[in-house]
Design an enzyme around this catalytic site. Structure first.
Site, PDB file in Angstrom:
ATOM      1  N   THR A 127       0.819  -1.207   0.000  1.00  9.60           N
ATOM      2  CA  THR A 127       0.000   0.000   0.000  1.00  9.60           C
ATOM      3  C   THR A 127       0.855   1.261   0.000  1.00  9.60           C
ATOM      4  OG1 THR A 127      -1.565   1.286   1.369  1.00  9.60           O
ATOM      5  CG2 THR A 127      -0.120  -0.233   2.519  1.00  9.60           C
ATOM      6  N   ASP A 128       0.297   2.344  -0.513  1.00 13.93           N
ATOM      7  CA  ASP A 128       0.997   3.634  -0.465  1.00 13.93           C
ATOM      8  C   ASP A 128       1.117   4.162   0.961  1.00 13.93           C
ATOM      9  OD1 ASP A 128      -1.669   4.331  -0.013  1.00 13.93           O
ATOM     10  OD2 ASP A 128      -1.801   5.729  -1.703  1.00 13.93           O
ATOM     11  N   GLU A 129       0.341   3.615   1.885  1.00 13.38           N
ATOM     12  CA  GLU A 129       0.344   4.130   3.261  1.00 13.38           C
ATOM     13  C   GLU A 129       1.651   3.865   3.999  1.00 13.38           C
ATOM     14  OE1 GLU A 129      -3.213   3.691   5.601  1.00 13.38           O
ATOM     15  OE2 GLU A 129      -4.376   3.127   3.826  1.00 13.38           O
ATOM     16  N   TYR A 151      -1.605  -0.300  11.134  1.00 13.11           N
ATOM     17  CA  TYR A 151      -1.820  -1.012   9.875  1.00 13.11           C
ATOM     18  C   TYR A 151      -0.674  -0.783   8.905  1.00 13.11           C
ATOM     19  CZ  TYR A 151      -3.182  -1.457   5.012  1.00 13.11           C
ATOM     20  OH  TYR A 151      -3.172  -1.734   3.665  1.00 13.11           O
ATOM     21  N   LYS A 155       2.311  -3.335   7.357  1.00 14.36           N
ATOM     22  CA  LYS A 155       2.540  -3.568   5.927  1.00 14.36           C
ATOM     23  C   LYS A 155       3.986  -3.216   5.559  1.00 14.36           C
ATOM     24  CE  LYS A 155       0.134  -4.725   3.118  1.00 14.36           C
ATOM     25  NZ  LYS A 155      -0.147  -6.101   2.587  1.00 14.36           N
TER      26      LYS A 155
END
Length: 324
Positions: A127-129, A151, A155
């Protein structure tokens, strides 16, 4: 090719499985697809409904943290596409342990199994997060990781673990990092389906803070095409960004959804902002476009309207998830 898709009953996972088995423009043509999914609240058998009777599909119900089950599931496969993850930020803020256990520990179990069975490509969907917030410009794949939530931290840890297996053991690992993704079959805990189903049911829309957080939106079909291309053509050890130029503040997105229902701003209720809420995400997709020839094709306004229509027409799929 025999592909194992973890989290294959979830939002992006099920879209990928449907594409692999039914789409005429899929760049991968597997002879068998095995879905490994624990079927928690976020994974539903209904998401695989369109391909349920395909003889190439096999479904294994189980947890990626289960060493023996994962070992048996990985055996006989040429490639793994790993999407299984706890993914809701709010839930991670409330309780981080399941995110660390599944997203980091489960990834480690899969990587070990891939080594034992000499599995070919291990494509890890991220994810970009993992980059945190960016005030301006966009992140290249070489940008340092700076996650804000439990979260995104879990990741980021999984990404680093996968890359370590590539560097230490020579495992053929490829990572994709995607922007905010939308489309049909997305659990109604996420922003777009939550707002759409609330509007369908006559409820208000809980908008975080001032609504000024900026996200780039990517249709799930474009996301899956990027995953497939990275799987087929990506370089071992590389990271590929799957993003878009469709930047919207949450307030702008809310306005677009209200317009789909001819509703006014009286249907919106401001709520206290999320802890550690990232203000802006943006991915630089230059390398992905150059190496894989990938770029988004679904127009956002058209894709959003089609997504709204899907939720209007498929109450039987999402209503039990809200009541669960």
């Amino acid at each position: 090719m025999r592909i194992l898709v973890t989290g294959g009953a979830g939002f992006i996972g099920s879209a990928l499985v449907r594409r692999l088995l039914h789409s005429t423009d899929s760049v991968l043509r597997p002879e068998r697809v095995t879905v490994l999914d624990s079927f928690t609240y976020a994974g539903t058998e209904g998401s695989l409904g369109p391909v349920r009777d395909d003889p190439r599909l096999r479904v294994v119900r189980g947890d990626v943290r289960d060493v023996e089950l994962v070992d048996a599931a990985v055996a006989g496969h040429d490639a793994i596409v790993h999407l299984a993850a706890e993914s809701h930020v709010d839930r991670s803020i409330a309780s981080a342990a399941p995110f660390v256990s599944t997203n980091v520990g489960g990834t480690g179990v899969l990587l070990d199994a891939a080594l034992r069975h000499r599995t070919g490509r291990f494509l890890h969907v991220s994810t970009d997060e993992v980059y945190g917030s960016i005030a301006q410009g966009s992140w290249p794949p070489s940008a340092p990781l700076d996650p804000s939530s439990p979260y995104s931290a879990s990741k980021a840890a999984a990404d680093l673990l996968a890359l370590a297996y590539h560097r230490t053991h020579g495992l053929d690992v490829v990572i994709t990092r995607g922007a905010n993704t939308y489309g049909p079959y997305q659990h109604p805990e996420k922003l777009i389906p939550r707002f759409v189903t609330n509007l369908i049911d006559g409820h208000t829309l809980p908008l975080y803070g001032d609504g000024g957080d900026i996200r780039n939106w990517l249709h799930v079909d474009d996301h899956c095409q990027g995953i497939a291309l990275a799987h087929r053509d990506g370089r071992a050890g590389a990271i590929y960004h799957l993003g878009s130029d469709t930047a919207r503040t949450n307030r702008e997105l809310t306005g677009s959804l209200l317009a789909e229902f001819d509703a006014g701003w009286d249907r919106v209720t401001p709520v206290t902002d999320r802890k550690g809420h990232d203000r802006r995400y943006a991915l630089d997709t230059t390398e992905t476009q150059r190496e894989l020839g990938w770029k988004p094709t679904v127009d956002f306004e058209q894709g959003l309207a089609a997504t709204v229509d899907w939720y209007r027409e498929n109450r039987a799929w999402w209503e039990p998830l809200i009541k669960a």
